[in-house]
Design an enzyme around this catalytic site. Structure first.
Site, PDB file in Angstrom:
ATOM      1  N   HIS A 235      25.590  35.170 -58.838  1.00 31.43           N
ATOM      2  CA  HIS A 235      24.878  36.372 -59.271  1.00 31.43           C
ATOM      3  C   HIS A 235      25.654  37.649 -58.935  1.00 31.43           C
ATOM      4  O   HIS A 235      25.050  38.706 -58.718  1.00 31.43           O
ATOM      5  CB  HIS A 235      23.474  36.450 -58.649  1.00 31.43           C
ATOM      6  CG  HIS A 235      22.620  35.259 -58.928  1.00 31.43           C
ATOM      7  ND1 HIS A 235      21.845  35.139 -60.063  1.00 31.43           N
ATOM      8  CD2 HIS A 235      22.431  34.108 -58.225  1.00 31.43           C
ATOM      9  CE1 HIS A 235      21.201  33.980 -60.045  1.00 31.43           C
ATOM     10  NE2 HIS A 235      21.547  33.336 -58.945  1.00 31.43           N
TER      11      HIS A 235
ATOM     12  N   SER B  64      49.991  50.829 -67.569  1.00 30.61           N
ATOM     13  CA  SER B  64      49.422  52.083 -68.047  1.00 30.61           C
ATOM     14  C   SER B  64      50.525  53.023 -68.507  1.00 30.61           C
ATOM     15  O   SER B  64      51.619  53.044 -67.944  1.00 30.61           O
ATOM     16  CB  SER B  64      48.601  52.746 -66.936  1.00 30.61           C
ATOM     17  OG  SER B  64      48.180  54.041 -67.319  1.00 30.61           O
TER      18      SER B  64
END
Length: 462
Positions: free
Chosen positions: A186, A316
């Site tokens: 979870h 990037s």
């Protein structure tokens, strides 16, 4: 451009002089110049294999002269060798039975066969319909080519690549079998396991989906050839379909056979729906694996940072030193495409109106695209990411030691409620579990250390 005049039942067509196709192919090329998606070469080669087998069987059955059959075979072998790839220009977006692509092959083999006969000085003329397409219809040849192409693509390309990927996962599981890490469910901290155990789960996922794919491929072995127009086999010898399937099986070394019910083979493509469903399952598994690796490698300082992925390229254009999980991103995009293809295939397969499904080209185009993307994606991810995957054991140990979920080991000794009190106290006051347990008066330091041992938690003895 130099052209020649070719004729079909609708009249004359100007065809490029240097091309082997004829009037019907030219009409299709002009009438359906849609998009950029060409009929996959896997279908072209499957057609060539089929036409070669059909010529051989027609010769055996006395339906075709040896000269014509041999010339068709020679021409088909040239196609299979990749010598005439640029003579198959048609797009996927054509008639739903694939008739134009069937005729494209018929015309190319007829013209090339005639050229070969002329070179040998034989006064024989091959006709694309009467000879190359003898005992056949587009309605049974195209679905036959679909199954041959799909089966070969899976057997020769996807499955070997999947096995390689799976083997490397097993190796990584063994490599990291002693690295104890924090488990997560979870998106929350959970009890520990080893990194090797986590990866072994990924390997088992792929073992199961490989099994699903192999089991589904049994249905692709059945070939529609012999059904001709609507499944009755009109204009074909009763043994034609069975003999052609046997010839193809002998040529390929693969277990192809004649479909038991040709009516089904022409109007339904549930076999491809079923097999692609297994490919969708593989895509779902690969998305999960690539996504887990992406998250576990997040950081390097603000993320989980438990895995180190290879730095293949700058990440990037504005942030120096950034390394992005590019292989995970590529593979998850591939799996998204495959899942979308599955929806297209399922809908297209539902369109089997009466005796014939007329969405065949889009079904096989998407099927082959999925297979190609999965094969290439698996290989690239394997070579550029999976092999070089490393564990950041410093971060892994830090996360494990800080975890409150180690308190689960106390449940059998002091009960769930007392263990929960310790965890809550540690979290609220910024304490370690040991400190919280001791301050609560529930355990001594010695008792805590004996009960809370991550190594025992990942290999419980009962």
């Amino acid at each position: 451009m130099n052209t020649r005049i070719e004729r079909d039942t609708l009249g004359e067509m100007h065809v490029p002089q240097d091309k082997l196709w004829g009037a019907q192919t030219q009409r299709s090329y002009e009438n359906f110049h849609i998009g950029t998606e060409k009929m996959p070469m896997e279908i072209i080669y499957a057609f060539a294999l089929l036409k070669k087998a059909a010529a051989n069987v027609n010769k055996k059955l006395g339906q075709l002269s040896a000269e014509k059959a041999d010339a068709i075979t020679w021409a088909a072998n040239e196609v299979l060798a990749g010598k005439h790839d640029d003579h198959f220009p048609l797009f996927v977006w054509q008639t739903g039975s694939g008739t134009q692509s069937n005729m494209n092959m018929n015309e190319v083999l007829a013209r090339r066969g005639n050229q070969l006969l002329q070179e040998k000085g034989l006064d024989v003329t091959i006709h694309p319909n009467d000879d190359v397409n003898r005992s056949q219809s587009s309605n049974d040849t195209f679905p036959t080519a679909m199954h041959i192409a799909a089966y070969n693509k899976l057997d020769d390309h996807l499955l070997p690549t999947l096995q390689m990927f799976k083997q490397t996962l097993h190796q990584k599981a063994k490599q990291f079998d002693d690295v104890i890490k924090l488990g997560r469910t979870h998106l929350q901290d959970a009890t520990p396991l080893t990194l090797g155990q986590e990866i072994s789960g990924w390997a088992r996922m792929l073992e199961k989906t490989e099994q699903m794919i192999r089991e589904s491929m049994i249905y692709l072995q059945e070939l529609a050839i012999g059904g001709t127009a609507v499944g009755t086999g009109v204009n074909a010898h009763p043994k034609f379909g069975e003999m052609v399937a046997a010839d193809i099986a002998n040529e390929t070394g693969k277990p192809f056979k004649s479909a038991a019910n040709k009516f089904h083979a022409l109007t339904s493509h549930d076999e491809l729906v079923h097999t692609h469903g297994a490919l969708k399952a593989l895509a779902a598994d690969l998305f999960k694996i690539a996504n887990d690796i992406r998250w576990l490698a997040s950081g390097p300082r603000g993320g989980l940072g438990e895995l180190i992925i290879p730095a293949n390229e700058p990440g990037s254009s504005i942030m120096p030193g950034k390394v992005n999980p590019t292989q995970s991103e590529a593979l998850t995009m591939i799996t998204s495409q495959v899942i979308g293809n599955d929806a297209t295939i399922a809908f297209a397969a539902s369109q089997g109106n009466f005796e014939l499904n007329v969405f065949k080209p889009v079904i096989i185009y998407n099927f082959l695209q999925s297979t190609t993307l999965l094969t290439d994606g698996l290989r690239t991810f394997h070579d550029k990411c999976l092999i070089g995957l490393e564990a950041n054991e410093t971060i892994i140990k830090k996360h494990l030691n800080e975890s409150l979920m180690l308190v689960t080991a106390l449940n059998p000794h002091i009960g769930y409620e007392n263990a929960a009190k310790i965890a809550k106290k540690a979290h609220a006051e910024g304490l370690t579990l040991k400190e919280a347990a001791m301050q609560s008066g529930l355990l001594t330091e010695e008792e805590f250390e004996k009960m809370v041992d991550p190594a025992k938690m990942v290999h419980p003895q009962g």
